[in-house]
Design an enzyme around this catalytic site. Structure first.
Site, PDB file in Angstrom:
ATOM      1  N   ASP A  29       3.542  -2.905   6.293  1.00 10.03           N
ATOM      2  CA  ASP A  29       2.579  -2.774   5.202  1.00 10.03           C
ATOM      3  C   ASP A  29       2.904  -1.465   4.490  1.00 10.03           C
ATOM      4  O   ASP A  29       2.528  -0.407   4.965  1.00 10.03           O
ATOM      5  CB  ASP A  29       1.160  -2.773   5.768  1.00 10.03           C
ATOM      6  CG  ASP A  29       0.086  -2.507   4.734  1.00 10.03           C
ATOM      7  OD1 ASP A  29       0.407  -2.439   3.543  1.00 10.03           O
ATOM      8  OD2 ASP A  29      -1.086  -2.367   5.126  1.00 10.03           O
ATOM      9  N   GLU A  71      -1.609   3.606  -2.403  1.00 10.54           N
ATOM     10  CA  GLU A  71      -2.430   2.392  -2.329  1.00 10.54           C
ATOM     11  C   GLU A  71      -3.402   2.476  -1.170  1.00 10.54           C
ATOM     12  O   GLU A  71      -4.555   2.077  -1.268  1.00 10.54           O
ATOM     13  CB  GLU A  71      -1.529   1.160  -2.181  1.00 10.54           C
ATOM     14  CG  GLU A  71      -2.248  -0.170  -2.344  1.00 10.54           C
ATOM     15  CD  GLU A  71      -2.764  -0.774  -1.031  1.00 10.54           C
ATOM     16  OE1 GLU A  71      -3.388  -1.844  -1.077  1.00 10.54           O
ATOM     17  OE2 GLU A  71      -2.564  -0.181   0.065  1.00 10.54           O
ATOM     18  N   ASP A 113       2.100  -7.788  -1.532  1.00 11.15           N
ATOM     19  CA  ASP A 113       1.623  -6.971  -0.412  1.00 11.15           C
ATOM     20  C   ASP A 113       1.454  -7.878   0.809  1.00 11.15           C
ATOM     21  O   ASP A 113       1.511  -9.100   0.684  1.00 11.15           O
ATOM     22  CB  ASP A 113       0.275  -6.316  -0.784  1.00 11.15           C
ATOM     23  CG  ASP A 113      -0.040  -5.068   0.037  1.00 11.15           C
ATOM     24  OD1 ASP A 113       0.604  -4.852   1.088  1.00 11.15           O
ATOM     25  OD2 ASP A 113      -0.959  -4.323  -0.361  1.00 11.15           O
ATOM     26  N   HIS A 143      -1.824  -2.167  10.093  1.00 12.38           N
ATOM     27  CA  HIS A 143      -2.287  -0.790  10.309  1.00 12.38           C
ATOM     28  C   HIS A 143      -2.189  -0.350  11.766  1.00 12.38           C
ATOM     29  O   HIS A 143      -2.889   0.562  12.196  1.00 12.38           O
ATOM     30  CB  HIS A 143      -3.713  -0.581   9.774  1.00 12.38           C
ATOM     31  CG  HIS A 143      -3.749  -0.524   8.273  1.00 12.38           C
ATOM     32  ND1 HIS A 143      -4.774   0.056   7.564  1.00 12.38           N
ATOM     33  CD2 HIS A 143      -2.869  -0.971   7.341  1.00 12.38           C
ATOM     34  CE1 HIS A 143      -4.526  -0.051   6.273  1.00 12.38           C
ATOM     35  NE2 HIS A 143      -3.368  -0.682   6.104  1.00 12.38           N
TER      36      HIS A 143
END
Lengths: 332, 354
Positions: free
Chosen positions: A164, A195, A218, A305
């Site tokens: 990501d 972002e 994305d 994440h």
């Protein structure tokens, strides 16, 4: 694709310090760009002039989540805050790396109960014995990212930090390489900054470039793991996803139907995505000036994440093809 | 002369959830068209009408923007379960307690009727009760077979609540989407009034999109129009038994004129002065932060727009039985029209004199 992705994921680029990623992309794309520019906030804009009168902005963010040093104690331990959305509970024991190559490990204080865990109970240990020794390597305000290079999982899947959204960057770079010499439209490929801290780079880029249409590229979450948090009908390996909605945008119906049509006509596998939490650059793009009809091409990604995000390389190849075909469509 | 009730029935029984406002937009366009000089639809679907001011050759007319959002809260399909049940997520914040038992329309390749179902009370365990109602435990049942469902409906299909408009006593009415179609009715009332009220300023009447998901339509509409003055029309909480007096406004006592940091004092005060001058009933509403209405988007657009907010009191917000007083809507429309009458270049210039 795998080789490019390995390098991109390995590069250091937390929000606000995307330099190394930007340099890598600049070099990689130089032979394929009519024009390269870096704007005031650090967005890299690569332009290809086309035959048509429409301008399309395609955005992928270069930045990744990270940690920022807030305090160095007398014994050389670093306290830190988050840059973007990190999962506090997953930090203990992870290794992180600073831009100068200093590697640290995240340690945790003794807790009375596990519910007590927050960032103030964690620290980074870079192996320094004192504040002065630590300062030789790291200063307050310096950022670190996960130390977690790309590795293969199974035949087609890779895990790494920063998939990501280096995934999106890689898709744009590969598409740029394969684009016809004169595209159907004027295309701005924008590699955006910041972002992860609130779609900050895409906002001025879109304001400046005044596109007719916006397209984000994305990663998105999936619902194909055991007991997923959300009932999301997106799986790894079943093709890129056409975003319908997330918390930053309801994609413009004209763009989503063009995307679906393109995938159907070219027999590119695709999925439809309604993401209940999360946003992306298109959220900022579609609200600039008098409104820019925008959509998002999403790459399914597990464990977003965390230090070990996972994507399927076949989805990436399909995304490149999808993007190329889409940019040759009429866009009326 | 138009009937507010008739218009409200029509536009609240027409669906238009955030991001999918097309259906209700065309009804609104029909109603405004005979009353306005210009109309256009912008890139995100905002409906923009212009009533031109009486031009004075010397300087360009001041521009006033009145807006109300036409989107309603609703749902999107997130997943088609194997048995044909549909999972969904909210577009905007529906009162989840009121969801089971609602009739809905799912906009697939064709509109399909359905209902929202959940676990019957008999089968609910202690644990379920503690957990409370969550959207993720509810589903939409259309009665279609799983094959038919897959043919007609897909992930991302929009869903609207199906509810008839219900006129009640004392000139009040209940229904869905009165937040903020009541505001759209205020704009139509204003357009009607402006037929016979002379005004120097160009008056832009805008039905905005996507307010319920983050005041998005107003962001780009304001940029496109670049007004000198803006007033948003939205709804505020109406009174009910047990409500704290300072948190609600009374129904049928006139619109609430909002004051607070989101509101330019010069606009708020002028609205109050106009209401007094024309003996229109009104109430005060205080909003100590950003209002969460189109007024917020307007205020921080471009170089900053002096902004006001007029609210129609409404009970049971974000349910399908929102309840308003027609009288308040009529009064609010008049208030805007008389306010517009007094706007000119010198008023705009005075706003910057502290």
């Amino acid at each position: 694709m795998k080789e490019l992705l390995t390098r991109l994921c390995g590069a250091f680029g937390p929000a606000g310090a995307e330099g190394p990623v930007r340099d890598m992309i600049k070099e990689e794309t130089a032979p394929y760009s009519d024009e390269q520019a870096v704007d005031n906030l650090g967005n890299l804009v690569i332009t290809r002039s086309g035959s048509g009168d429409k301008t399309i902005l395609v955005a992928a963010h270069m930045d990744e989540i990270g940690l920022m040093v807030t305090y160095i104690d007398e014994n050389g331990f670093l306290r830190f805050t988050n840059v973007g959305g990190v999962f506090t509970k997953l930090l203990t024991g992870k290794r992180v790396v600073f831009q100068n190559g200093a590697v640290g490990v995240i340690g945790q204080e003794k807790l009375k109960d596990s519910g007590e865990l927050d960032l103030s109970k964690l620290y980074i240990d870079i192996g320094a014995a004192s504040r002065d020794e630590a300062r030789k390597k790291v200063n307050i305000g310096d950022m670190a990212v996960f130390y977690s290079p790309l590795g293969m999982s199974g035949e087609n899947r890779v895990t790494a930090k920063a998939l990501d959204n280096r995934t999106g960057c890689a898709v744009l770079v590969e598409a740029l390489k394969k684009m016809p010499s004169e595209p159907a439209h004027r295309i701005h490929f924008v590699f955006t900054v910041q972002e992860e801290v609130g779609l900050r780079g895409a906002r001025p880029a879109s304001y400046h470039l005044k596109p007719d249409y916006g397209l984000g590229v994305d990663v998105t979450r999936v619902g194909d793991t055991p007991e997923p948090e959300y009932k999301l009908d997106v799986s790894l390996g079943k093709g890129p996803a056409v975003k319908i909605k997330d918390t930053s945008i309801i994609c413009h119906p004209r763009v989503t139907s063009l995307m679906i049509q393109t995938a159907e006509n070219n027999k590119i596998p695709y999925q439809l995505e309604v993401l209940e939490r999360g946003g992306t650059d298109a959220g900022a793009i579609h609200l600039s000036r008098e409104g820019i009809p925008s959509g998002v091409l999403s790459i399914p990604c597990r464990y977003i994440h965390t230090p070990a995000e996972m994507v399927d390389l076949e989805d990436l190849d399909n995304a490149v093809l999808f993007l190329l075909r889409l940019l040759e469509e009429k866009w009326e | 002369m138009f009937e507010i009730g008739t218009f409200l029935k029509e536009i609240t029984e027409t669906d238009g959830v955030s991001g999918f406002e097309g259906r209700v937009a065309s009804r609104i366009e029909e109603a405004f068209s005979p009353l306005v000089d210009e109309k256009r639809v912008d890139n995100l679907g905002n409906l923009i009408f212009l009533k031109k001011g009486e031009s004075k050759a010397s300087s360009p007319p001041a521009r006033v923007l009145f807006c109300a959002h036409m989107d309603e809260i609703g749902f999107l399909i997130t997943k088609l379960e194997d048995e044909g049940f549909l999972r969904f997520t909210s577009l905007g914040g529906f009162d989840v307690r009121t969801l089971p038992g609602q009739e809905v329309t799912v906009y697939g390749t064709r509109p399909v009727k359905g209902i929202i179902g959940g676990k019957p009370p008999h089968l609910r365990r202690e644990r379920d009760k503690k957990q409370g109602l969550k959207t993720e435990n509810l589903f939409i049942d259309t009665g279609l077979s799983k094959e038919e469902v897959k043919e007609v409906i897909q992930v991302g299909s929009a869903v609207a609540i199906h509810r008839s408009y219900l006129p009640l006593l004392q000139n009040s009415a209940a229904g869905k989407a009165l937040d903020d179609r009541a505001g759209v009715a205020v704009l139509l009332q204003c357009a009607n009034e402006l037929e016979s009220v002379r005004h120097e300023a160009d008056v832009y009447l805008v039905a905005t999109v996507q307010e319920e998901v983050g005041v998005r339509g107003a962001v780009v509409a304001t940029y496109g129009i670049s007004p000198d003055v803006g007033v948003a029309v939205d709804v505020c909480h109406g009174d009910f038994p047990g409500a704290l007096e300072h948190e609600v406004s009374k129904l049928n006592k006139g619109p609430a004129i909002v004051a607070g940091p989101n509101i330019h004092p010069g606009i708020g005060e002028r609205l109050v002065r106009v209401a007094r001058e024309y003996q229109l009933p009104y109430q005060h509403e205080l909003s100590p932060g950003p209002t969460g209405t189109d007024a917020r988007a307007m205020q921080v657009s471009l170089e900053g727009i002096p902004t006001g907010l007029v609210s129609v009191p409404l009970r049971y917000m974000h349910t399908s039985v929102e309840l308003v007083s027609i009288n308040d809507i009529r009064t609010a429309g008049r208030l805007l029209a008389y306010f517009a009458r007094g706007i000119n270049r010198s008023f705009v210039e005075e706003l910057t004199c502290l």
